[in-house]
Design a protein around this motif. Sequence first.
Motif, PDB file in Angstrom:
ATOM      1  N   ARG A   9     102.222  72.531  54.438  1.00  0.00           N
ATOM      2  CA  ARG A   9     102.105  70.996  54.833  1.00  0.00           C
ATOM      3  C   ARG A   9     102.895  70.038  53.889  1.00  0.00           C
ATOM      4  NH1 ARG A   9      97.176  71.250  55.401  1.00  0.00           N
ATOM      5  NH2 ARG A   9      97.279  71.712  57.858  1.00  0.00           N
ATOM      6  N   TRP A  10     102.522  70.404  52.621  1.00  0.00           N
ATOM      7  CA  TRP A  10     103.148  69.613  51.569  1.00  0.00           C
ATOM      8  C   TRP A  10     104.553  69.427  51.397  1.00  0.00           C
ATOM      9  CZ3 TRP A  10     106.004  71.061  47.158  1.00  0.00           C
ATOM     10  CH2 TRP A  10     106.269  70.137  46.351  1.00  0.00           C
ATOM     11  N   LEU A  11     105.351  70.580  51.739  1.00  0.00           N
ATOM     12  CA  LEU A  11     106.476  70.903  51.546  1.00  0.00           C
ATOM     13  C   LEU A  11     107.269  70.142  52.817  1.00  0.00           C
ATOM     14  CD1 LEU A  11     109.025  72.721  50.673  1.00  0.00           C
ATOM     15  CD2 LEU A  11     108.396  74.188  52.505  1.00  0.00           C
ATOM     16  N   LEU A  12     106.697  70.040  54.195  1.00  0.00           N
ATOM     17  CA  LEU A  12     107.453  69.435  54.940  1.00  0.00           C
ATOM     18  C   LEU A  12     106.901  67.710  55.042  1.00  0.00           C
ATOM     19  CD1 LEU A  12     106.439  72.058  57.690  1.00  0.00           C
ATOM     20  CD2 LEU A  12     108.784  71.668  56.570  1.00  0.00           C
ATOM     21  N   TRP A  33     107.338  80.922  40.614  1.00  0.00           N
ATOM     22  CA  TRP A  33     106.615  82.187  40.788  1.00  0.00           C
ATOM     23  C   TRP A  33     105.280  81.707  41.519  1.00  0.00           C
ATOM     24  CZ3 TRP A  33     103.219  85.080  36.572  1.00  0.00           C
ATOM     25  CH2 TRP A  33     102.514  86.069  37.366  1.00  0.00           C
ATOM     26  N   HIS A  34     104.540  80.885  41.141  1.00  0.00           N
ATOM     27  CA  HIS A  34     103.359  80.310  41.773  1.00  0.00           C
ATOM     28  C   HIS A  34     103.605  79.654  43.200  1.00  0.00           C
ATOM     29  CE1 HIS A  34      99.197  78.280  40.723  1.00  0.00           C
ATOM     30  NE2 HIS A  34      99.331  78.870  41.883  1.00  0.00           N
ATOM     31  N   PHE A  35     104.328  78.843  43.076  1.00  0.00           N
ATOM     32  CA  PHE A  35     104.798  78.282  44.435  1.00  0.00           C
ATOM     33  C   PHE A  35     105.207  79.381  45.604  1.00  0.00           C
ATOM     34  CE2 PHE A  35     108.345  76.295  47.228  1.00  0.00           C
ATOM     35  CZ  PHE A  35     107.622  75.053  47.556  1.00  0.00           C
ATOM     36  N   LEU A  36     105.880  80.300  45.255  1.00  0.00           N
ATOM     37  CA  LEU A  36     106.432  81.155  46.232  1.00  0.00           C
ATOM     38  C   LEU A  36     105.282  82.225  46.640  1.00  0.00           C
ATOM     39  CD1 LEU A  36     109.983  82.145  44.931  1.00  0.00           C
ATOM     40  CD2 LEU A  36     109.480  80.429  46.819  1.00  0.00           C
ATOM     41  N   SER A  37     104.391  82.451  45.519  1.00  0.00           N
ATOM     42  CA  SER A  37     103.448  83.475  45.728  1.00  0.00           C
ATOM     43  C   SER A  37     102.224  82.969  46.806  1.00  0.00           C
ATOM     44  CB  SER A  37     102.859  83.815  44.350  1.00  0.00           C
ATOM     45  OG  SER A  37     102.190  82.800  44.094  1.00  0.00           O
ATOM     46  N   ILE A  38     102.203  81.529  46.865  1.00  0.00           N
ATOM     47  CA  ILE A  38     101.205  81.069  47.760  1.00  0.00           C
ATOM     48  C   ILE A  38     101.911  80.834  49.131  1.00  0.00           C
ATOM     49  CG2 ILE A  38     100.111  78.885  48.245  1.00  0.00           C
ATOM     50  CD1 ILE A  38      99.586  78.318  45.306  1.00  0.00           C
ATOM     51  N   LEU A  39     103.421  80.384  49.280  1.00  0.00           N
ATOM     52  CA  LEU A  39     103.971  80.056  50.281  1.00  0.00           C
ATOM     53  C   LEU A  39     104.302  81.461  51.056  1.00  0.00           C
ATOM     54  CD1 LEU A  39     104.963  77.540  51.726  1.00  0.00           C
ATOM     55  CD2 LEU A  39     107.381  78.098  50.673  1.00  0.00           C
ATOM     56  N   ASP A  91     114.232  64.796  47.869  1.00  0.00           N
ATOM     57  CA  ASP A  91     114.623  65.129  49.454  1.00  0.00           C
ATOM     58  C   ASP A  91     114.417  66.580  49.665  1.00  0.00           C
ATOM     59  OD1 ASP A  91     114.888  62.397  49.655  1.00  0.00           O
ATOM     60  OD2 ASP A  91     117.092  62.651  49.697  1.00  0.00           O
ATOM     61  N   LEU A  92     114.233  66.901  51.240  1.00  0.00           N
ATOM     62  CA  LEU A  92     114.254  68.117  51.557  1.00  0.00           C
ATOM     63  C   LEU A  92     115.303  68.323  52.825  1.00  0.00           C
ATOM     64  CD1 LEU A  92     112.923  70.947  51.976  1.00  0.00           C
ATOM     65  CD2 LEU A  92     111.307  69.685  53.739  1.00  0.00           C
ATOM     66  N   LEU A  93     116.037  69.478  52.819  1.00  0.00           N
ATOM     67  CA  LEU A  93     116.764  69.904  54.024  1.00  0.00           C
ATOM     68  C   LEU A  93     116.273  71.097  54.538  1.00  0.00           C
ATOM     69  CD1 LEU A  93     119.247  69.065  56.002  1.00  0.00           C
ATOM     70  CD2 LEU A  93     120.755  70.061  53.826  1.00  0.00           C
ATOM     71  N   TYR A  94     116.343  71.297  55.631  1.00  0.00           N
ATOM     72  CA  TYR A  94     115.876  72.716  56.242  1.00  0.00           C
ATOM     73  C   TYR A  94     117.077  73.107  57.541  1.00  0.00           C
ATOM     74  CZ  TYR A  94     114.355  75.797  60.041  1.00  0.00           C
ATOM     75  OH  TYR A  94     114.318  76.741  60.875  1.00  0.00           O
ATOM     76  N   PHE A  95     117.505  74.297  57.362  1.00  0.00           N
ATOM     77  CA  PHE A  95     118.473  74.649  58.244  1.00  0.00           C
ATOM     78  C   PHE A  95     118.297  76.141  58.524  1.00  0.00           C
ATOM     79  CE2 PHE A  95     120.780  74.164  54.459  1.00  0.00           C
ATOM     80  CZ  PHE A  95     121.234  75.314  54.406  1.00  0.00           C
ATOM     81  N   SER A  96     118.408  76.585  59.820  1.00  0.00           N
ATOM     82  CA  SER A  96     117.977  77.963  60.386  1.00  0.00           C
ATOM     83  C   SER A  96     119.188  78.951  59.846  1.00  0.00           C
ATOM     84  CB  SER A  96     117.816  77.782  61.793  1.00  0.00           C
ATOM     85  OG  SER A  96     117.206  79.273  61.996  1.00  0.00           O
TER      86      SER A  96
END
Length: 448
Positions: free
Chosen positions: A14-17, A116-122, A202-207
């Motif tokens: 939720r925080w990421l988006l 590491w912490h960030f990805l291990s939760i996500l 800023d954040l950019l997402y693409f598939s």
Amino acid sequence: RLEDSRQRAAELFRWLLAPVAPAEFLGRHWEREPLLVRRGDPGDYAGLFSTADFDAALRRGEVHFGTHLDVTSYAEGVRETHNPSGRALPAVVWDFYQNGCSLRLLCPQAFSPTVWHFLSILQEQFGSMAGANTYLTPPGTQGFAPHYDDIEAFVLQLEGKKHWRVYSPRTDAEVLPQFSSTNLTQAELGEPVLETVLEAGDLLYFSRGFIHQGDCLPDAHSLHITVSSYQRNSWGDFLEKLLPAALQMALEEDVEFRRGLPMDYLRYMGVANSDTVDARRTAFVEKVQSLIKKLVDYAPIDAAVDQRAKSFLHDCLPPVLTQNEKVQSVYGFPARWQDGGPCDVDILITKDTEIRLLRHGVIRLCNEESGVMLYYTTENSRVYHKEEPKFLELDPEYTDSIEFLLSCYPNHISVDNLPCETLEEKISLATLLFEKGILTTKKPLAQV
């Protein structure tokens, strides 16, 4: 601070988006169209990763060209890699950068506790490996040719700014592809569906399948991290596990799958006969269709899911423990050498010891031909697949206890409540899981 690791993962997602709600993202953007989030706060990702962290990793001597770091350039339509061999010494790396080369740090989670912490939760949110690369690009340069990837990409702009162009898949075959593309030329691209300058925060997402390229403006460098997931995590990949198992079961249990092919089928089947009108061809095709429909009844869907989960647990990063979790786990157990011998070595778990899983997502039970296996992530490496899959072979009688621990999480239960037949078995199972870092106790078992 959240006790439940599933809630922790959902909150981080939720925080990421933010401020886009996860439901809106999944309904409108996920696997469909890019998302741009402007935050207007250069410090939004402060502490995640920085050029200072990059430099510190180089100075520790842990980074090697090719294995951990790629030196790249893209100029006049030509993409090049300039990796020397050996250790990536700061003087060499920064000379490359000063001469206009981009630096891609692979697996930053191996060097940064925060990543590491960030990805291990996500990863628990995705149910699929969460990986990352960081990209440091000098002003006025571009490090990579246009291309598309086989992952869902979340670009987090950490420092500076970068000009991005994103293009829709060119054909149906490039929608959600299984594999990344080769380098593309500018002539192969159409008009971008999104063109923007990402600034810090800023954040950019693409598939996967969306072609993209990023270049730096003349007045600023760029540091971003690309968080990735969902590589080879499609329905098709799942069916690759499921269908062979279904066919094997059908062959064992149904004589129809074991009956011989018609003796003359080679005379009327095959590409050379595909335009022939023949009742035997029709009957052959109908028989194949009938067997394929019947195959569904033999599909061990749950077992195939467990095999996918087993692979995911091998991909996973090990969990990062809080200070309290360390104290309440084997990682903080005070065994040591003192006064000429080992001290505080015995792990004294009793029927009244209160226990729980370290995380909901650290284990998976799998029924396999050789027995019941419990796969776990606590002994994984921060480097992808550096370790072999970690598992315990369990007595089938312990299955109910593992399922009970999962159902009770995140609440603690006393060892005496485990559904084993004897107290000895309850204590033995709890001790085994504690020694593997899978369980924590409500109170530390021993004090120094």
